[in-house]
Write a protein that holds these residues in place. Structure first.
Motif, short mmCIF file in Angstrom:
data_model
loop_
_atom_site.label_atom_id
_atom_site.label_comp_id
_atom_site.label_asym_id
_atom_site.label_seq_id
_atom_site.Cartn_x
_atom_site.Cartn_y
_atom_site.Cartn_z
N ASN A 33 8.43 -11.65 26.06
CA ASN A 33 8.13 -12.40 24.83
C ASN A 33 6.68 -12.16 24.48
O ASN A 33 5.81 -12.16 25.37
N VAL A 51 14.73 -18.43 21.83
CA VAL A 51 13.72 -17.77 21.00
C VAL A 51 13.23 -18.76 19.94
O VAL A 51 13.89 -19.78 19.66
N ARG A 52 12.08 -18.44 19.39
CA ARG A 52 11.50 -19.28 18.34
C ARG A 52 11.36 -18.47 17.07
O ARG A 52 10.90 -17.31 17.10
N GLU A 53 11.72 -19.10 15.94
CA GLU A 53 11.70 -18.40 14.67
C GLU A 53 11.05 -19.30 13.60
O GLU A 53 11.27 -20.52 13.57
N PHE A 54 10.22 -18.70 12.76
CA PHE A 54 9.59 -19.41 11.64
C PHE A 54 10.39 -19.09 10.37
O PHE A 54 10.57 -17.92 10.02
N ILE A 55 10.85 -20.13 9.68
CA ILE A 55 11.68 -19.96 8.49
C ILE A 55 11.00 -20.71 7.34
O ILE A 55 10.77 -21.92 7.42
N ARG A 84 13.87 -23.42 17.30
CA ARG A 84 14.04 -22.92 18.67
C ARG A 84 15.52 -23.01 19.04
O ARG A 84 16.15 -24.04 18.84
N PRO A 88 19.59 -16.79 20.17
CA PRO A 88 19.68 -15.89 19.02
C PRO A 88 20.87 -16.19 18.12
O PRO A 88 20.76 -16.14 16.88
N ILE A 112 20.07 -19.24 16.04
CA ILE A 112 19.10 -18.92 14.98
C ILE A 112 19.81 -18.24 13.81
O ILE A 112 19.54 -18.52 12.64
N ARG A 113 20.74 -17.32 14.12
CA ARG A 113 21.47 -16.64 13.05
C ARG A 113 22.34 -17.62 12.27
O ARG A 113 22.49 -17.49 11.05
N GLN A 142 20.10 -19.38 9.78
CA GLN A 142 19.78 -18.51 8.65
C GLN A 142 20.93 -18.41 7.67
O GLN A 142 20.74 -18.40 6.45
#
Length: 583
Positions: free
Chosen positions: A23, A131-135, A170, A173, A176-177, A180
């Motif tokens: 990471n 995982v971490r994602e910024f949206i 967080r 994967p 997260i999808r 989105q």
């Protein structure tokens, strides 16, 4: 040498210490600086873990809790620095493991094994990587989006970046999808009001205007309700409104709040006040400012109130002065008139008067020296007393001139030809007003303005200006201005003054009622021309100068100013020494 040693330790530690998942945040450069005396190992590990967003849980053996380390590392990858510290100072007694939700466990190996469920129980399969994602959101409100996502995906961890339309999500994967895909369907541009209005049916309604101006009201509604069409029925106080049902409801709500009868203010009255002492013009200004200040104070305590209206929205009071009858005409509410009625007796009071007796005596310097007249400054009120060496004028706050008749002393000097009375006046002055006494003459000074000759009057001689002020304790403060001037030279051609002598002094004294004050030190210079010679021979032209003698005698005279201040009351008469009227 230090870089080479750090590289060897780093390579050795990578082979023995635990490892972090692939990471980018674990490869972020960090800086570690401890104090000069060193910091505990646990403190350094906690700070280092938090720098990359981990929550450390540390359980060190007792022998390592007292270990202090000194570091000065700048911009090195977190992963490498962590492994070096753990291997160098852990002595093989501690290890680390990254648990769920970014928990970082630092403890002996057996403790880590128990935390991970190892030992007697079979090893559990590893959880999917988090995982971490910024949206970034385009249209949705961030707080409402977080509430919706947590309802649809309870296992999701989502927070908002402060002051931004960005979410930090967080999860796995796959999770997260899913987020989105969900946001792609709901984070869309909202339907505009115009589009909704085009879909909704348009209706027409009539509204009767009861109190407002229909034309101005139609313009106001068109601005406040977008898309609505408002028109006035010709010749009637009726509005025709075209719009959707929602727009009609909004128009009705606005009309119910603004088309109401105006509130009637308090009744207005008018009253006259005849003044006895104060001038109507002056008192009108004072009362107007006082009432205006009251309105400002009331406005500050009431939101929406504007000055200078009175408390409760009363209009501004009107005060008109009639100089001919010295009367005030006041127009206002009953509350305002009551306030004016309370203020006038306090302000329309007679102004106290002070009677000032001024005597100006001229005494030659030679006489003063022969009499032993001395000026001394010892503080306090100026007092006169008789001494063995003559007349001595001193400052002495503990003595009073009442024991010495200064006027009799000056009269005695005058009868002997040793002094001359310049002025002996008696004036009565209003409190805080100026009284003026002049003993001398007025001459004119020529000046040219725009090729025109003007004559400007100028007062010369002895001028005394007195401004009394009566204090609350009954004492009198005297502001005294004295001026002595005389012409020294004149132009023999046109008679203009070429040289003028002038002395000015300003004094402020506090005296008791009826006390006498003596001022001195003002010098008046005079020159006498005399000619002596043999009769007849001294009058012969040219040769007469041989039988005559001309001499100039300069004489310095000192002016003594005696002032006696006394308050004038109805029981005493001006010009008397506190003798009752008619007594």
């Amino acid at each position: 040498m230090k870089r080479w040693t750090f590289g060897l330790v780093l390579a050795f530690s990578l082979a023995l210490a635990g490892s972090f998942p692939a990471n980018s945040r674990f490869d972020r450069p960090v800086t570690v600086k401890t104090s000069t005396a060193g910091d505990p190992l646990e403190t350094v590990l906690v700070a280092l873990a938090k720098s990359v967003g981990l929550t450390p849980v540390i359980k060190l053996p007792e022998e390592l809790t007292k270990t202090k380390i000194r570091l000065d590392i700048e911009q090195k990858p977190f992963r490498e620095v962590w492994n070096v510290l753990l291997k160098t100072y852990g002595d093989g007694k501690i290890d680390f493991a990254l648990l769920d939700d970014d928990l970082l466990l630092v403890a002996p190996p057996e403790v880590i094994a128990r935390a991970q469920g190892q030992g007697k129980t079979p090893e559990k399969p590893k959880a999917p990587a988090v995982v971490r994602e910024f949206i970034a959101l385009k249209y949705l409100d961030p707080d409402q989006a977080i509430k919706l996502l947590k309802t649809e995906l309870p296992q999701l961890s989502v927070v908002r970046v402060p002051n931004q339309r960005v979410l930090i999500v967080r999860g796995t994967p796959e999770l997260i999808r899913e987020v989105q895909r969900l946001l792609a369907r709901i984070d869309v541009a909202p339907e505009t009001a115009q589009a909704k209005a085009e879909k909704a049916p348009v209706v027409r309604r009539f509204y009767v205007v009861r109190h407002l101006d229909p034309a101005k009201l139609a313009e106001f509604l068109s601005q406040q309700v977008p898309g609505v069409k408002v028109a006035q029925v010709p010749g009637q106080k009726v509005l025709i409104v075209r719009g959707t049902e929602a727009q009609q409801q909004e128009v009705q709500t606005i009309l119910a709040k603004i088309d109401v009868a105006p509130q009637a203010g308090p009744p207005i009255y008018q009253r006259t006040f005849r003044l006895s002492n104060a001038k109507a013009e002056d008192l009108a200004k004072v009362l107007q400012e006082a009432l205006q200040a009251k309105g400002v104070a009331a406005a500050q305590g009431q939101p929406g109130q504007t000055a200078p209206a009175e408390a409760g929205g009363n209009p501004t009071v009107s005060i008109v002065a009639d100089p001919r009858t010295n009367t005030l005409i006041v127009t206002g509410t009953a509350e305002q008139l009551k306030l004016v009625e309370e203020l006038i007796p306090k302000l329309d009071r007679p102004v106290e008067q002070v009677n000032v007796q001024v005597r100006i005596q001229e005494v030659t310097r030679s006489t003063l020296n022969n009499l032993g007249l001395k000026w001394q400054t010892a503080g306090g009120n100026l007092i006169a007393a008789l001494a063995d060496t003559g007349l001595s004028l001193i400052f002495d706050a503990t003595r009073s001139l009442a024991a010495l008749n200064i006027s009799a002393t000056l009269n005695a000097l005058e009868k002997q030809g040793l002094s001359k009375r310049v002025n002996d006046s008696n004036i009565t002055v209003l409190n805080n007003q100026k009284g003026r006494i002049q003993s001398g003459f007025t001459f004119f000074i020529r000046r040219v303005v725009d090729n025109k000759v003007e004559k400007v009057p100028y007062d010369a001689g002895v001028i005394v200006e007195v401004t009394p002020q009566v204090t609350n304790s009954g004492e009198i403060v005297l502001k005294i201005h004295t001026e002595v001037s005389d012409i020294l030279e004149r132009n023999p051609v046109d008679g203009d003054v070429d040289k003028l002598s002038k002395q000015v002094s300003d004094t402020i004294l506090r005296v008791k009622d009826g006390q006498t004050v003596v001022l001195g030190g003002l010098i008046k210079n005079s020159t006498k021309h005399s000619k002596q010679g043999i009769p007849l021979l001294s009058d012969i032209p040219v040769l007469g100068a041989l039988f005559s003698q001309t001499s100039d005698e300069t004489e310095d005279n000192e002016l003594i100013i005696v002032l006696k201040a006394r308050r004038v009351t109805p029981t005493t008469c001006p010009g008397t020494l506190a003798v009752p009227c008619g007594g």
